[in-house]
Motif scaffolding. Structure first.
Motif, PDB file in Angstrom:
ATOM      1  N   GLY A 182     -32.272 -35.795 -46.005  1.00  0.00           N
ATOM      2  CA  GLY A 182     -32.254 -37.237 -45.908  1.00  0.00           C
ATOM      3  C   GLY A 182     -31.163 -37.708 -44.971  1.00  0.00           C
ATOM      4  N   VAL A 183     -30.949 -39.008 -44.921  1.00  0.00           N
ATOM      5  CA  VAL A 183     -29.971 -39.560 -43.987  1.00  0.00           C
ATOM      6  C   VAL A 183     -28.564 -39.323 -44.517  1.00  0.00           C
ATOM      7  N   THR A 184     -27.720 -38.749 -43.672  1.00  0.00           N
ATOM      8  CA  THR A 184     -26.310 -38.551 -43.988  1.00  0.00           C
ATOM      9  C   THR A 184     -25.485 -39.372 -43.016  1.00  0.00           C
ATOM     10  N   LYS A 185     -24.592 -40.209 -43.526  1.00  0.00           N
ATOM     11  CA  LYS A 185     -23.777 -41.066 -42.680  1.00  0.00           C
ATOM     12  C   LYS A 185     -22.361 -40.501 -42.575  1.00  0.00           C
ATOM     13  N   PHE A 186     -21.780 -40.669 -41.399  1.00  0.00           N
ATOM     14  CA  PHE A 186     -20.455 -40.141 -41.132  1.00  0.00           C
ATOM     15  C   PHE A 186     -19.514 -41.265 -40.739  1.00  0.00           C
ATOM     16  N   ALA A 192     -13.523 -37.541 -36.270  1.00  0.00           N
ATOM     17  CA  ALA A 192     -12.264 -37.118 -35.664  1.00  0.00           C
ATOM     18  C   ALA A 192     -11.797 -35.785 -36.225  1.00  0.00           C
ATOM     19  N   ALA A 193     -12.141 -35.505 -37.481  1.00  0.00           N
ATOM     20  CA  ALA A 193     -11.703 -34.278 -38.129  1.00  0.00           C
ATOM     21  C   ALA A 193     -12.723 -33.152 -38.006  1.00  0.00           C
ATOM     22  N   ALA A 194     -13.762 -33.384 -37.200  1.00  0.00           N
ATOM     23  CA  ALA A 194     -14.832 -32.384 -37.122  1.00  0.00           C
ATOM     24  C   ALA A 194     -14.301 -31.030 -36.655  1.00  0.00           C
ATOM     25  N   GLY A 195     -13.420 -31.043 -35.667  1.00  0.00           N
ATOM     26  CA  GLY A 195     -12.864 -29.779 -35.196  1.00  0.00           C
ATOM     27  C   GLY A 195     -13.954 -28.808 -34.806  1.00  0.00           C
ATOM     28  N   LEU A 199     -20.877 -31.066 -38.095  1.00  0.00           N
ATOM     29  CA  LEU A 199     -21.171 -32.115 -39.058  1.00  0.00           C
ATOM     30  C   LEU A 199     -22.552 -31.931 -39.672  1.00  0.00           C
ATOM     31  N   VAL A 200     -23.467 -31.326 -38.928  1.00  0.00           N
ATOM     32  CA  VAL A 200     -24.816 -31.096 -39.445  1.00  0.00           C
ATOM     33  C   VAL A 200     -25.416 -29.922 -38.697  1.00  0.00           C
ATOM     34  N   SER A 201     -26.349 -29.230 -39.328  1.00  0.00           N
ATOM     35  CA  SER A 201     -27.039 -28.125 -38.664  1.00  0.00           C
ATOM     36  C   SER A 201     -28.451 -28.012 -39.203  1.00  0.00           C
ATOM     37  N   ALA A 202     -29.335 -27.455 -38.383  1.00  0.00           N
ATOM     38  CA  ALA A 202     -30.724 -27.243 -38.773  1.00  0.00           C
ATOM     39  C   ALA A 202     -31.268 -26.055 -38.008  1.00  0.00           C
ATOM     40  N   LYS A 203     -32.325 -25.449 -38.531  1.00  0.00           N
ATOM     41  CA  LYS A 203     -32.943 -24.309 -37.874  1.00  0.00           C
ATOM     42  C   LYS A 203     -34.257 -24.710 -37.230  1.00  0.00           C
ATOM     43  N   ASP A 204     -34.527 -24.129 -36.050  1.00  0.00           N
ATOM     44  CA  ASP A 204     -35.835 -24.349 -35.443  1.00  0.00           C
ATOM     45  C   ASP A 204     -36.820 -23.333 -36.013  1.00  0.00           C
ATOM     46  N   PHE A 205     -38.054 -23.342 -35.503  1.00  0.00           N
ATOM     47  CA  PHE A 205     -39.087 -22.474 -36.068  1.00  0.00           C
ATOM     48  C   PHE A 205     -38.846 -21.012 -35.778  1.00  0.00           C
ATOM     49  N   ALA A 206     -37.987 -20.709 -34.788  1.00  0.00           N
ATOM     50  CA  ALA A 206     -37.652 -19.315 -34.485  1.00  0.00           C
ATOM     51  C   ALA A 206     -36.436 -18.853 -35.278  1.00  0.00           C
ATOM     52  N   GLY A 207     -35.892 -19.731 -36.118  1.00  0.00           N
ATOM     53  CA  GLY A 207     -34.734 -19.371 -36.924  1.00  0.00           C
ATOM     54  C   GLY A 207     -33.409 -19.581 -36.224  1.00  0.00           C
ATOM     55  N   VAL A 208     -33.402 -20.209 -35.051  1.00  0.00           N
ATOM     56  CA  VAL A 208     -32.161 -20.469 -34.318  1.00  0.00           C
ATOM     57  C   VAL A 208     -31.440 -21.654 -34.960  1.00  0.00           C
ATOM     58  N   GLN A 209     -30.143 -21.502 -35.213  1.00  0.00           N
ATOM     59  CA  GLN A 209     -29.358 -22.547 -35.855  1.00  0.00           C
ATOM     60  C   GLN A 209     -28.847 -23.534 -34.814  1.00  0.00           C
ATOM     61  N   TYR A 210     -29.175 -24.817 -34.995  1.00  0.00           N
ATOM     62  CA  TYR A 210     -28.682 -25.882 -34.127  1.00  0.00           C
ATOM     63  C   TYR A 210     -27.503 -26.557 -34.825  1.00  0.00           C
ATOM     64  N   MET A 211     -26.365 -26.600 -34.150  1.00  0.00           N
ATOM     65  CA  MET A 211     -25.137 -27.137 -34.725  1.00  0.00           C
ATOM     66  C   MET A 211     -24.742 -28.405 -33.961  1.00  0.00           C
ATOM     67  N   LEU A 212     -24.476 -29.477 -34.684  1.00  0.00           N
ATOM     68  CA  LEU A 212     -24.109 -30.741 -34.062  1.00  0.00           C
ATOM     69  C   LEU A 212     -22.702 -31.122 -34.502  1.00  0.00           C
ATOM     70  N   TYR A 213     -21.788 -31.225 -33.526  1.00  0.00           N
ATOM     71  CA  TYR A 213     -20.385 -31.513 -33.779  1.00  0.00           C
ATOM     72  C   TYR A 213     -20.066 -32.963 -33.434  1.00  0.00           C
ATOM     73  N   GLY A 214     -18.858 -33.372 -33.787  1.00  0.00           N
ATOM     74  CA  GLY A 214     -18.367 -34.691 -33.445  1.00  0.00           C
ATOM     75  C   GLY A 214     -17.951 -34.754 -31.983  1.00  0.00           C
TER      76      GLY A 214
END
Length: 324
Positions: A182-186, A192-195, A199-214
């Motif tokens: 669901g929706v996660t708000k930041f 600023a503290a993401a370092g 902040l969020v991650s998801a996998k595509d259909f090939a199992g590759v992890q997508y990482m989203l930073y600040g």
């Protein structure tokens, strides 16, 4: 030719005219679904007949002279994008008439040069219309259904996403192998503290992890078979994210001083630094004045359609994971 033959010939000619008349053709549905028990359908251009103030559904079509360029369902909102050479007031009035013909009462409205918002109620339910004009003839009509009261059995506030269909009326069946959060708000402080912690991650259909930073600088990006990393532009804030069951990761950013193309270029560099190939430089279907879509591939299986859409000073980022 006798009178009977003349009458018969006239009847045949009239039948032929009616057979090819636009009013005789079935209205083309482009997107439909059910939200909180309310069945709704978005249609292509043309008048909708038989709209009734006793209706328990919602039907909306584009302006008769419009050309539909896209539609989508997102966070309990149905969106219809189209082009039409008509002023904002004309397009707004067209949708306003459609809603009121189906028993909705307009309780508020706010119009400006390029935007119009209105709130409608019917039997305790609320629908918000948000109409945006960008460019000379590009429009986006958003029907926010989050205020619809549950009219069928089920948990209030839930959305029957499995009922959402495309123009060919084929049910969407893709399921992303991650938990729908669901929706996660930041907050700005979390950004600023993401370092180095995403902040969020998801996998595509090939199992590759997508990482989203600040808003951090991602250095030494390279092709890694198991992960892909992205950050948001410095000076901006990641306000919310959502992972959907239909194979998408969404993020919304605020505060960026970059324009639409500059935001896309920012992510284009991050994609390419990690071994992705741009296979479709732009999808003009959504309208270049408020949205851009690039399609990337890496290897045989990782394929993603990435979109940047401008909405009221914010940017909506969508990674649409696709099976190759």
């Amino acid at each position: 030719m006798n009178n009977k033959m003349i009458r018969n010939a006239g009847a045949v000619a009239l039948t032929a005219v009616l057979a090819f008349s636009p009013v005789a053709l079935a209205q083309q549905a482009v997107l439909s679904g059910t939200t909180n028990g309310l069945a709704w359908t978005l249609y292509g251009p043309g008048e909708l007949g038989s709209l009734s103030n006793q209706s328990t559904t919602l039907r909306v079509s584009a302006h008769p002279q419009a050309k539909v360029v896209g539609s989508k369902y997102d966070k309990q909102s149905a969106v219809l994008a189209f082009r039409v050479d008509a002023p904002l007031k004309t397009v707004y009035t067209y949708h306003d008439d459609q809603l009121r013909a189906q028993g909705f009462t307009r309780t508020s409205q706010n119009t400006a040069d390029n935007t119009a918002q209105a709130v409608y109620t019917r039997s305790g339910s609320q629908v918000r219309l948000n109409l945006v004009r960008q460019g000379n003839n590009s429009y986006r009509a958003t029907f926010d259904l989050s205020g619809v009261q549950m009219m069928a059995q089920g948990k209030a506030g839930s959305t029957n996403a499995s009922n959402t269909t495309n123009a060919s009326n084929t049910a969407v069946t893709r399921v992303l192998p991650v938990t729908v959060v669901g929706v996660t708000k930041f907050t700005p402080q979390q950004n600023a503290a993401a370092g180095r912690n995403a902040l969020v991650s998801a996998k595509d259909f090939a199992g590759v992890q997508y990482m989203l930073y600040g808003p951090i600088e991602l250095s030494n990006l390279s092709s890694n078979a198991g992960t892909v990393s992205f950050s948001i532009p410095q000076g901006s804030v990641l306000t919310e994210t959502d992972i959907n069951a239909d194979g998408t990761l969404m993020g919304r950013i605020e505060g960026s001083s970059l324009d639409l193309q500059q935001v896309m270029d920012f992510y284009d560099r991050q994609f390419k630094a990690q071994g992705f190939k741009l296979v479709n430089p732009t999808d003009t279907g959504a309208g270049l004045d408020y949205a851009l879509t690039y399609i990337y591939e890496r290897g045989a299986q990782s394929r993603v359609s990435f979109s940047v859409e401008k909405e009221f000073g914010t940017y909506r980022l969508v990674w649409d994971f696709q099976r190759s």
